[in-house]
Design an enzyme around this catalytic site. Structure first.
Site, short mmCIF file in Angstrom:
data_model
loop_
_atom_site.label_atom_id
_atom_site.label_comp_id
_atom_site.label_asym_id
_atom_site.label_seq_id
_atom_site.Cartn_x
_atom_site.Cartn_y
_atom_site.Cartn_z
N GLU A 21 26.97 5.76 -28.05
CA GLU A 21 26.55 5.73 -26.67
C GLU A 21 27.97 5.42 -25.81
O GLU A 21 28.06 5.94 -24.66
CB GLU A 21 25.41 4.98 -26.02
CG GLU A 21 24.33 5.64 -26.81
CD GLU A 21 23.88 7.12 -26.30
OE1 GLU A 21 24.47 7.27 -25.26
OE2 GLU A 21 23.28 7.83 -27.05
N HIS A 42 30.70 7.74 -25.53
CA HIS A 42 30.43 8.78 -24.53
C HIS A 42 31.20 8.45 -23.07
O HIS A 42 31.79 9.26 -22.44
CB HIS A 42 28.94 9.05 -24.30
CG HIS A 42 28.43 10.18 -24.85
ND1 HIS A 42 29.04 11.28 -25.19
CD2 HIS A 42 27.34 9.99 -25.92
CE1 HIS A 42 28.17 11.91 -26.08
NE2 HIS A 42 27.19 11.02 -26.55
N GLU A 51 28.64 15.50 -28.77
CA GLU A 51 27.78 14.72 -29.50
C GLU A 51 28.57 14.46 -31.03
O GLU A 51 28.55 13.39 -31.32
CB GLU A 51 26.67 15.55 -29.70
CG GLU A 51 25.42 15.25 -28.55
CD GLU A 51 25.21 13.76 -28.31
OE1 GLU A 51 25.21 13.20 -29.04
OE2 GLU A 51 25.14 13.55 -26.85
#
Length: 290
Positions: A123, A126, A194
């Site tokens: 995460e 990102h 992703e």
């Protein structure tokens, strides 16, 4: 390129309503993009009904997030918890200085510390790679394109004799191209980023198999406890680490913003195998693309 293309699409649709339509289309695209840029984090957290937590309440989360942030030489993000049993997580924020990581109560119940570290690395990658900024701004502009048909209700750019043929064409163009543009952006950015976040996160934590193990559990958890397909959740579902809804048919899987889980797991396992074959393990050094 996507940003410029989408802005051009918005202004092109607006041009079918005359010179005033070009201005309205451009303003709608810019205004929506700026609004989403500044408020994307709040919107996503609100959609998940997340609340901020302090270090006293969640010391283990703070410790892991602080360690991974330090490895990546980035600021400590805020930490939120969403009161839902569906296991998932996401990061948001326009840049590392305004980042937040949100965990659902469900994910905290089913993952061990090693797996949580893998999720945190994914995460935060990102955020560090500006994926959140890219997806939210482009998504906002795509939404502007989808709402441009309201221009058909405004008498701008029409001929003196009241001919509305051009306006009707613009409405039809927006209705057809708006959702297509939105879907293509979500698919192209979501799936590719992703994969990249999986790799970058595994580099940061030094443990690709931990993330793979977490993804397996999260996939099973999403099938058992899927999120309800509400508009507020569907709008931000591409930010979650795994597809949060029950894939009822082939079409829903085809247009999912998340890549196939089997391929994600395969890439992580190959990454771990490559490290082992070289007699090395990634030790948490910051990868070059961060």
């Amino acid at each position: 390129m996507l940003l410029g293309g989408l802005f051009a699409l918005a202004t092109a649709i607006g041009s079918t309503f005359g010179h005033a339509g070009i201005i309205v289309g451009a303003v709608a695209a810019l205004g929506t993009g700026i609004y989403v840029y500044w408020n994307s984090g709040k919107l996503a957290l609100r959609a998940m009904r997340a609340r901020p937590v302090g270090e006293f309440e969640a010391p283990h989360l703070y410790r892991m997030v602080r360690e991974i942030s330090a490895i990546a030489h980035q600021p400590m993000p805020r930490i939120y918890i969403s009161p839902t049993e569906a296991p998932n997580a996401f990061a948001t924020g326009r840049d590392p200085g305004h980042a937040a990581v949100c965990f659902t109560e469900g994910i905290l119940q089913i993952l061990d510390e090693r797996e949580l570290r893998g999720v945190i690395g994914h995460e935060l990658s990102h955020v560090y790679n500006r994926d959140i900024l890219t997806s939210t701004v482009l998504g906002g502009l795509a939404s502007a394109v989808m709402f441009l048909p309201i221009l058909g209700l405004i008498p701008i750019g029409r001929s003196k004799d009241g001919d509305a043929t051009t306006g009707i064409f613009g409405v039809l163009l927006a209705i057809l191209l708006g959702p297509i543009a939105y879907a293509m952006i979500r698919l192209s950015i979501g799936r590719y980023r992703e994969y990249e976040a999986d790799v970058a996160g595994a580099h940061v934590t030094g443990d690709p198999l931990a993330l793979a193990s977490a993804l397996r559990k999260l996939q099973a958890g999403a099938r058992a406890l899927p999120l309800p397909p509400e508009p507020r959740l569907e709008a931000m579902s591409h930010m979650l680490i795994t597809y949060p809804f029950r894939p009822d048919d082939v079409l829903s899987r085809l247009f999912s913003t998340h890549p196939p889980m089997a391929e994600r797991l395969s890439r992580l396992e190959r990454m771990a195998g490559a490290n082992n074959s070289k007699g090395q393990q990634v030790t948490g050094e910051r990868p070059p693309d961060l």
